[in-house]
Motif scaffolding. Structure first.
Motif, short mmCIF file in Angstrom:
data_model
loop_
_atom_site.label_atom_id
_atom_site.label_comp_id
_atom_site.label_asym_id
_atom_site.label_seq_id
_atom_site.Cartn_x
_atom_site.Cartn_y
_atom_site.Cartn_z
N ASP A 68 0.82 -1.22 0.00
CA ASP A 68 0.00 0.00 0.00
C ASP A 68 0.85 1.27 0.00
O ASP A 68 0.50 2.25 -0.61
CB ASP A 68 -0.91 0.02 1.22
N GLU A 69 1.95 1.29 0.73
CA GLU A 69 2.74 2.50 0.99
C GLU A 69 1.85 3.58 1.61
O GLU A 69 1.56 4.61 1.01
CB GLU A 69 3.44 3.02 -0.26
N LEU A 70 1.42 3.31 2.83
CA LEU A 70 0.54 4.22 3.55
C LEU A 70 1.25 5.53 3.85
O LEU A 70 2.45 5.56 4.07
CB LEU A 70 0.07 3.58 4.86
N ASP A 71 0.47 6.61 3.88
CA ASP A 71 1.11 7.91 4.13
C ASP A 71 0.39 8.76 5.17
O ASP A 71 0.91 9.02 6.22
CB ASP A 71 1.24 8.70 2.83
N SER A 72 -0.82 9.24 4.86
CA SER A 72 -1.50 10.19 5.74
C SER A 72 -2.80 9.60 6.27
O SER A 72 -3.37 8.69 5.68
CB SER A 72 -1.77 11.49 4.99
N LEU A 73 -3.29 10.17 7.38
CA LEU A 73 -4.42 9.60 8.11
C LEU A 73 -5.47 10.65 8.44
O LEU A 73 -5.16 11.82 8.66
CB LEU A 73 -3.94 8.98 9.42
N ALA A 74 -6.72 10.19 8.51
CA ALA A 74 -7.82 11.00 9.01
C ALA A 74 -8.83 10.07 9.66
O ALA A 74 -8.89 8.88 9.33
CB ALA A 74 -8.47 11.79 7.89
N THR A 75 -9.64 10.59 10.57
CA THR A 75 -10.66 9.78 11.24
C THR A 75 -12.05 10.29 10.91
O THR A 75 -12.24 11.47 10.56
CB THR A 75 -10.47 9.79 12.77
N TRP A 76 -13.03 9.37 11.03
CA TRP A 76 -14.43 9.73 10.78
C TRP A 76 -15.32 8.84 11.63
O TRP A 76 -15.18 7.62 11.62
CB TRP A 76 -14.78 9.54 9.30
N PRO A 77 -16.28 9.44 12.39
CA PRO A 77 -17.20 8.63 13.21
C PRO A 77 -18.34 8.09 12.36
O PRO A 77 -19.20 8.84 11.91
CB PRO A 77 -17.69 9.64 14.26
N ALA A 78 -18.36 6.81 12.13
CA ALA A 78 -19.39 6.19 11.30
C ALA A 78 -20.71 6.06 12.07
O ALA A 78 -20.74 6.06 13.31
CB ALA A 78 -18.93 4.81 10.83
N ALA A 79 -21.80 5.91 11.33
CA ALA A 79 -23.13 5.87 11.95
C ALA A 79 -23.35 4.62 12.77
O ALA A 79 -24.21 4.59 13.67
CB ALA A 79 -24.20 5.98 10.86
N ASP A 80 -22.59 3.55 12.51
CA ASP A 80 -22.79 2.30 13.24
C ASP A 80 -22.05 2.27 14.57
O ASP A 80 -21.99 1.23 15.23
CB ASP A 80 -22.37 1.10 12.38
N GLY A 81 -21.48 3.39 14.98
CA GLY A 81 -20.76 3.47 16.24
C GLY A 81 -19.28 3.23 16.11
O GLY A 81 -18.52 3.50 17.05
N ARG A 82 -18.85 2.73 14.97
CA ARG A 82 -17.42 2.57 14.74
C ARG A 82 -16.79 3.92 14.40
O ARG A 82 -17.46 4.84 13.93
CB ARG A 82 -17.16 1.63 13.57
N THR A 83 -15.50 3.99 14.64
CA THR A 83 -14.71 5.12 14.16
C THR A 83 -13.80 4.60 13.06
O THR A 83 -13.08 3.62 13.26
CB THR A 83 -13.88 5.75 15.28
N TRP A 84 -13.86 5.23 11.89
CA TRP A 84 -13.00 4.84 10.79
C TRP A 84 -11.67 5.58 10.87
O TRP A 84 -11.63 6.77 11.21
CB TRP A 84 -13.64 5.19 9.45
N LEU A 85 -10.62 4.87 10.57
CA LEU A 85 -9.30 5.47 10.37
C LEU A 85 -8.98 5.28 8.88
O LEU A 85 -8.83 4.14 8.41
CB LEU A 85 -8.25 4.78 11.25
N ILE A 86 -8.93 6.37 8.14
CA ILE A 86 -8.77 6.32 6.69
C ILE A 86 -7.35 6.74 6.33
O ILE A 86 -6.88 7.80 6.76
CB ILE A 86 -9.78 7.23 5.98
N ALA A 87 -6.66 5.89 5.56
CA ALA A 87 -5.27 6.15 5.19
C ALA A 87 -5.14 6.26 3.68
O ALA A 87 -5.79 5.53 2.93
CB ALA A 87 -4.38 5.01 5.69
N THR A 88 -4.29 7.17 3.22
CA THR A 88 -3.95 7.21 1.81
C THR A 88 -2.88 6.16 1.54
O THR A 88 -1.97 5.95 2.34
CB THR A 88 -3.43 8.59 1.39
#
Length: 371
Positions: free
Chosen positions: A57-77
């Motif tokens: 993947d070669e991950l680089d940057s991150l952001a979070t988002w609170p999903a409606a199902d109660g989970r928190t997503w961690l999204i990576a480029t």
């Protein structure tokens, strides 16, 4: 970000919604350097998890988002796979990937910077020379902006200036030379950060982006030579931009929201490696800490600075996390992190998580940051 300082160019990105509206003027404060303090030993704060490796993947940057199902997503480029990877922020479980190589809607070429505000996701693509906007949770493409102005966009930071109206700051680390590894002349470095005013219609699905120009100091001592990470503090109307060029001492440099350099930076020698991901940890409306990654090996050191004075407030490292590029600071409680978490990229191939309560205790920080 590359580990070669000539190519290593980064926001990281941070969570943009933890501060209060600004009341200060954009007039630059008197030029100053943050006060130095006697360095304390770096504390060991074990990671709460390290995700499974995926070097492709070669991950680089991150952001979070609170999903409606109660989970928190961690999204990576993911630069090499030209996609976005979604993790469960509480466990590090890989949930899905989105996108593939290309130049159309929902396609990417070397996605790098990422930021989330509300249900809007912004992704800077270095090789498509644009910022692409999506609506979560379905990753529905809403459009792009920046083509024609941006050359090598890397980092993103977003500030909500009014409901539905965002100020978007994009670092642009264009280079010269046969292998694009030569920093341009000083007089060209006034375009290292570009500003946009992005306004959404009431439905939140259509937007207009207005180019509001670019900025960057062009002096020998304070120029932004290699840039990626950028973060801001609306309460202070302060931007911190990481210059990764180790040949001129990698550092964080301060600008006002309207792009004026203040002359402030951290003391020389603060970063032993490259200054990478930068995030604001807002504990109350007017207190907290800046967090920045010093991209060391075998362990990244995470440095903390006073939100107001920029004075050093300690540092910590994990047992595993190394060569960190992007970070994301999620100050809100989640299922497994009641005091919030700091997420970091580990060696381009995994993500790690630190409990902010653990950090408060290890560094004896303001107890309001763990309430």
């Amino acid at each position: 970000m590359s580990k070669n300082p000539l190519f290593s160019i980064a926001a990281a990105l941070c969570l943009a919604a933890c501060t209060t509206p600004a009341t200060r003027s954009d007039a630059p404060p008197p030029a100053a350097t943050a006060p130095a303090t006697t360095a304390a030993p770096t504390a060991l704060v074990p990671e709460r998890y390290v995700s499974a490796d995926n070097p492709g993947d070669e991950l680089d940057s991150l952001a979070t988002w609170p999903a409606a199902d109660g989970r928190t997503w961690l999204i990576a480029t993911a630069k090499s796979s030209h996609s976005l990877v979604v993790f469960d922020a509480d466990s590090g479980e890989r949930l899905r990937a989105f996108g593939h190589k290309g130049g159309g809607p929902g396609e990417f070429l070397r996605p790098n910077g990422i930021a989330v505000y509300g249900n809007h996701l912004f992704v800077a693509e270095r090789d498509n020379h644009r910022v692409q906007v999506f609506e979560l949770p379905g990753f529905e493409p809403l459009g792009t902006f920046g083509a024609g102005q941006l050359t090598s966009p890397y980092g993103l930071w977003i500030h909500e200036a009014a409901p539905g109206e965002y100020e978007v700051y994009v670092t642009d680390s264009f280079m010269e030379g046969e292998h694009y590894d030569v920093v341009p002349p000083l007089e060209q470095l006034d375009r290292r950060v570009r500003r946009y005013r992005v306004t959404f219609d009431d439905d939140g699905r259509r937007f207009r982006a207005r180019d509001e120009g670019s900025f960057g100091d062009t002096s020998e001592s304070m120029a932004l030579r290699i840039v990626e990470s950028i973060a801001g503090d609306p309460a202070q109307r302060r931007l911190l931009v990481a210059d990764e060029d180790m040949r001129h001492a990698s550092n964080l440099r301060e600008y006002t929201f309207d792009g004026q350099p203040t002359g402030r930076e951290l003391p020389a020698g603060t970063f032993e490696a490259q200054a990478e991901g930068v995030a604001l940890w807002s504990c109350t409306p007017d207190s907290g800490y800046w967090v920045a990654a010093d991209q060391r090996y075998p362990q990244t050191h995470f440095l903390l600075f006073d939100r107001d004075t920029l004075a050093a407030r300690g540092s910590f490292m994990g047992e595993t996390t190394a060569h960190t590029d992007g970070i994301a600071l999620h100050a809100a409680a989640t299922r497994e992190f009641p005091f919030g978490a700091l997420f970091a990229v580990h060696d381009d191939k995994a993500v790690t998580a630190f409990d902010l309560g653990d950090v408060v205790r290890a560094l004896e920080l303001d107890s309001r940051c763990a309430q």
